[in-house]
Write a protein that holds these residues in place. Structure first.
Motif, PDB file in Angstrom:
ATOM      1  N   SER A 102      26.218  19.699  11.114  1.00  0.00           N
ATOM      2  CA  SER A 102      26.956  18.497  10.728  1.00  0.00           C
ATOM      3  C   SER A 102      28.344  18.614  11.359  1.00  0.00           C
ATOM      4  CB  SER A 102      27.076  18.385   9.209  1.00  0.00           C
ATOM      5  OG  SER A 102      28.049  17.419   8.854  1.00  0.00           O
ATOM      6  N   ILE A 103      28.570  17.846  12.417  1.00  0.00           N
ATOM      7  CA  ILE A 103      29.865  17.935  13.105  1.00  0.00           C
ATOM      8  C   ILE A 103      30.999  17.584  12.156  1.00  0.00           C
ATOM      9  CG2 ILE A 103      31.259  16.971  14.974  1.00  0.00           C
ATOM     10  CD1 ILE A 103      28.712  16.620  16.579  1.00  0.00           C
ATOM     11  N   LEU A 104      30.800  16.536  11.336  1.00  0.00           N
ATOM     12  CA  LEU A 104      31.827  16.154  10.369  1.00  0.00           C
ATOM     13  C   LEU A 104      32.103  17.303   9.408  1.00  0.00           C
ATOM     14  CD1 LEU A 104      33.673  14.073   9.020  1.00  0.00           C
ATOM     15  CD2 LEU A 104      31.689  13.290   7.689  1.00  0.00           C
ATOM     16  N   GLY A 105      31.048  17.940   8.921  1.00  0.00           N
ATOM     17  CA  GLY A 105      31.217  19.036   7.984  1.00  0.00           C
ATOM     18  C   GLY A 105      31.973  20.203   8.588  1.00  0.00           C
ATOM     19  N   VAL A 106      31.643  20.550   9.836  1.00  0.00           N
ATOM     20  CA  VAL A 106      32.320  21.657  10.516  1.00  0.00           C
ATOM     21  C   VAL A 106      33.792  21.321  10.753  1.00  0.00           C
ATOM     22  CG1 VAL A 106      32.432  23.003  12.652  1.00  0.00           C
ATOM     23  CG2 VAL A 106      30.220  22.531  11.590  1.00  0.00           C
ATOM     24  N   LEU A 107      34.068  20.092  11.207  1.00  0.00           N
ATOM     25  CA  LEU A 107      35.451  19.695  11.465  1.00  0.00           C
ATOM     26  C   LEU A 107      36.279  19.700  10.180  1.00  0.00           C
ATOM     27  CD1 LEU A 107      35.033  16.780  14.044  1.00  0.00           C
ATOM     28  CD2 LEU A 107      35.954  19.069  14.459  1.00  0.00           C
ATOM     29  N   LEU A 108      35.728  19.144   9.115  1.00  0.00           N
ATOM     30  CA  LEU A 108      36.464  19.113   7.847  1.00  0.00           C
ATOM     31  C   LEU A 108      36.702  20.523   7.319  1.00  0.00           C
ATOM     32  CD1 LEU A 108      34.778  16.097   6.014  1.00  0.00           C
ATOM     33  CD2 LEU A 108      37.094  16.203   6.938  1.00  0.00           C
ATOM     34  N   ALA A 109      35.677  21.366   7.386  1.00  0.00           N
ATOM     35  CA  ALA A 109      35.833  22.745   6.912  1.00  0.00           C
ATOM     36  C   ALA A 109      36.890  23.482   7.729  1.00  0.00           C
ATOM     37  CB  ALA A 109      34.496  23.478   6.977  1.00  0.00           C
ATOM     38  N   SER A 110      36.864  23.295   9.046  1.00  0.00           N
ATOM     39  CA  SER A 110      37.819  23.992   9.916  1.00  0.00           C
ATOM     40  C   SER A 110      39.242  23.526   9.662  1.00  0.00           C
ATOM     41  CB  SER A 110      37.446  23.774  11.380  1.00  0.00           C
ATOM     42  OG  SER A 110      36.160  24.266  11.668  1.00  0.00           O
ATOM     43  N   VAL A 111      39.450  22.208   9.625  1.00  0.00           N
ATOM     44  CA  VAL A 111      40.800  21.668   9.458  1.00  0.00           C
ATOM     45  C   VAL A 111      41.351  21.958   8.064  1.00  0.00           C
ATOM     46  CG1 VAL A 111      42.165  19.555   9.380  1.00  0.00           C
ATOM     47  CG2 VAL A 111      40.486  19.883  11.201  1.00  0.00           C
ATOM     48  N   LEU A 112      40.539  21.719   7.032  1.00  0.00           N
ATOM     49  CA  LEU A 112      41.017  21.953   5.667  1.00  0.00           C
ATOM     50  C   LEU A 112      41.164  23.444   5.380  1.00  0.00           C
ATOM     51  CD1 LEU A 112      38.964  19.248   3.717  1.00  0.00           C
ATOM     52  CD2 LEU A 112      41.380  19.181   4.383  1.00  0.00           C
ATOM     53  N   GLY A 113      40.257  24.253   5.925  1.00  0.00           N
ATOM     54  CA  GLY A 113      40.397  25.700   5.768  1.00  0.00           C
ATOM     55  C   GLY A 113      41.658  26.210   6.438  1.00  0.00           C
ATOM     56  N   THR A 114      41.948  25.696   7.628  1.00  0.00           N
ATOM     57  CA  THR A 114      43.177  26.074   8.333  1.00  0.00           C
ATOM     58  C   THR A 114      44.402  25.648   7.539  1.00  0.00           C
ATOM     59  OG1 THR A 114      42.090  25.896  10.487  1.00  0.00           O
ATOM     60  CG2 THR A 114      44.489  25.768  10.466  1.00  0.00           C
ATOM     61  N   ALA A 115      44.382  24.430   7.007  1.00  0.00           N
ATOM     62  CA  ALA A 115      45.521  23.939   6.224  1.00  0.00           C
ATOM     63  C   ALA A 115      45.744  24.790   4.981  1.00  0.00           C
ATOM     64  CB  ALA A 115      45.295  22.477   5.837  1.00  0.00           C
ATOM     65  N   ALA A 116      44.658  25.117   4.273  1.00  0.00           N
ATOM     66  CA  ALA A 116      44.783  25.890   3.042  1.00  0.00           C
ATOM     67  C   ALA A 116      45.290  27.301   3.321  1.00  0.00           C
ATOM     68  CB  ALA A 116      43.440  25.938   2.318  1.00  0.00           C
ATOM     69  N   PHE A 117      44.631  27.997   4.235  1.00  0.00           N
ATOM     70  CA  PHE A 117      45.019  29.383   4.501  1.00  0.00           C
ATOM     71  C   PHE A 117      46.338  29.457   5.267  1.00  0.00           C
ATOM     72  CE2 PHE A 117      40.553  30.473   3.537  1.00  0.00           C
ATOM     73  CZ  PHE A 117      40.786  31.550   2.698  1.00  0.00           C
ATOM     74  N   GLY A 118      46.605  28.488   6.126  1.00  0.00           N
ATOM     75  CA  GLY A 118      47.886  28.467   6.828  1.00  0.00           C
ATOM     76  C   GLY A 118      49.043  28.301   5.864  1.00  0.00           C
ATOM     77  N   ALA A 119      48.889  27.401   4.900  1.00  0.00           N
ATOM     78  CA  ALA A 119      49.941  27.194   3.898  1.00  0.00           C
ATOM     79  C   ALA A 119      50.155  28.454   3.066  1.00  0.00           C
ATOM     80  CB  ALA A 119      49.585  26.015   2.999  1.00  0.00           C
ATOM     81  N   LEU A 120      49.052  29.108   2.688  1.00  0.00           N
ATOM     82  CA  LEU A 120      49.175  30.333   1.900  1.00  0.00           C
ATOM     83  C   LEU A 120      49.797  31.464   2.722  1.00  0.00           C
ATOM     84  CD1 LEU A 120      45.726  30.207   0.055  1.00  0.00           C
ATOM     85  CD2 LEU A 120      47.986  29.738  -0.925  1.00  0.00           C
ATOM     86  N   GLY A 121      49.453  31.525   4.006  1.00  0.00           N
ATOM     87  CA  GLY A 121      50.057  32.529   4.874  1.00  0.00           C
ATOM     88  C   GLY A 121      51.557  32.335   5.008  1.00  0.00           C
ATOM     89  N   LEU A 122      51.984  31.092   5.187  1.00  0.00           N
ATOM     90  CA  LEU A 122      53.414  30.801   5.269  1.00  0.00           C
ATOM     91  C   LEU A 122      54.113  31.082   3.937  1.00  0.00           C
ATOM     92  CD1 LEU A 122      53.321  27.493   7.336  1.00  0.00           C
ATOM     93  CD2 LEU A 122      54.173  29.709   8.102  1.00  0.00           C
ATOM     94  N   LEU A 123      53.413  30.835   2.838  1.00  0.00           N
ATOM     95  CA  LEU A 123      53.991  31.125   1.524  1.00  0.00           C
ATOM     96  C   LEU A 123      54.283  32.619   1.388  1.00  0.00           C
ATOM     97  CD1 LEU A 123      54.700  30.312  -1.404  1.00  0.00           C
ATOM     98  CD2 LEU A 123      52.281  30.648  -1.969  1.00  0.00           C
ATOM     99  N   VAL A 124      53.309  33.451   1.770  1.00  0.00           N
ATOM    100  CA  VAL A 124      53.492  34.902   1.697  1.00  0.00           C
ATOM    101  C   VAL A 124      54.631  35.335   2.621  1.00  0.00           C
ATOM    102  CG1 VAL A 124      52.421  37.132   2.204  1.00  0.00           C
ATOM    103  CG2 VAL A 124      51.112  35.370   1.007  1.00  0.00           C
ATOM    104  N   ALA A 125      54.623  34.823   3.850  1.00  0.00           N
ATOM    105  CA  ALA A 125      55.643  35.215   4.828  1.00  0.00           C
ATOM    106  C   ALA A 125      57.038  34.787   4.402  1.00  0.00           C
ATOM    107  CB  ALA A 125      55.324  34.611   6.193  1.00  0.00           C
ATOM    108  N   GLY A 126      57.144  33.695   3.651  1.00  0.00           N
ATOM    109  CA  GLY A 126      58.445  33.196   3.226  1.00  0.00           C
ATOM    110  C   GLY A 126      58.996  33.906   2.015  1.00  0.00           C
ATOM    111  N   LEU A 127      58.143  34.634   1.296  1.00  0.00           N
ATOM    112  CA  LEU A 127      58.585  35.282   0.062  1.00  0.00           C
ATOM    113  C   LEU A 127      58.826  36.780   0.228  1.00  0.00           C
ATOM    114  CD1 LEU A 127      56.245  33.586  -2.587  1.00  0.00           C
ATOM    115  CD2 LEU A 127      58.694  33.205  -2.277  1.00  0.00           C
TER     116      LEU A 127
END
Length: 255
Positions: free
Chosen positions: A146-171
């Motif tokens: 499912s191309i839609l499923g893969v794209l959504l998982a990739s983009v939302l996964g990147t957003a979630a983990f990227g935000a958490l990574g920046l949170l850790v790096a900022g603290l």
């Protein structure tokens, strides 16, 4: 003084050009760094090959063929390694050496810096997906995509983990960020249902399915095994991305 005396006219470039320039630089830095490349490509490849070898020697009682089950999970692991661990470590040391502080004094706004980092992550992840998928296909992987499923998982996964990574790096300090990000990565890889489905965790599966690792893994498996988006895990990723972004915006320090 007449208009046009000075050429070129001094001033910052349009935001789009600034973001693309920042994204290009960030992507090059990730791919040139040996440790980052290890996290991005080598570890997911080793996990995939190790899982296939183990499945031939140990009866894991999996619901699907090992390659069909492991490949989506390893793709999710690759995204997690880049979006969370690499982002946290790189940003932590950028803060330590004053890189983030100097970028803060440039025409690039804070949200432009974050957009540049996210775009760079997506570029690196596209490279990871190509490498891991090519290896998996050579090992007999037969996905129902499912191309839609893969794209959504990739983009939302990147957003979630990227935000958490920046949170850790900022603290945390850079050294603490290095240790903490690697520890979390190892814990989630083993016990976060990113590579192996939540159903294999017994009663613990009811907990880990709400972690960003479990949600990303389930989203990828649903998209590549059953050929459809996994809406509930995707919504879980949206929630983690929103919480992570809100906390990062409130706590991130430039130095």
């Amino acid at each position: 003084m007449s208009t046009g005396t000075f050429t070129p006219d001094p001033g910052g470039a349009p935001l789009g050009r600034q973001v693309m320039a920042q994204a290009g630089m960030e992507a090059r830095l990730i791919l040139r760094n040996g440790e980052q490349l290890l996290l991005a490509v080598v570890i997911p490849v080793v996990v995939l090959l190790g899982g296939i070898v183990a499945s031939k020697r140990i009866d894991l009682n999996l619901s699907e063929r090992p390659i069909d089950l492991l490949a989506p999970g390893v793709l999710a692991l690759a995204i997690m390694s880049t979006a969370f661990t690499s982002t946290a470590i790189a940003t932590g040391f950028e803060r330590r050496y004053g890189v983030i502080k100097r970028l803060g004094a440039s025409p690039l706004p804070r949200h432009g810096l974050l957009l540049g980092k996210v775009l760079a992550l997506l570029v690196v992840e596209a490279f990871q997906i190509v490498v891991v998928a090519a290896l998996a296909l050579s090992l007999g992987w037969d996905p129902s995509v499912s191309i839609l499923g893969v794209l959504l998982a990739s983009v939302l996964g990147t957003a979630a983990f990227g935000a958490l990574g920046l949170l850790v790096a900022g603290l945390l300090r850079a050294e603490a960020t290095l240790a903490f990000a690697n520890l979390v990565y190892l814990l989630l890889m083993v016990g976060g249902a990113v590579v192996i489905p939540v159903d294999e965790y017994g009663a613990l599966g009811q907990v880990v399915r709400w972690l960003p690792s479990g949600a990303l893994g389930e989203s990828m498996r649903e998209a590549l095994i059953h050929g459809s988006p996994a809406w509930i895990p995707l919504l879980v990723l949206v929630g983690w991305a929103a919480v992570g972004a809100a906390l990062t915006a409130r706590t991130f320090r430039w130095e």
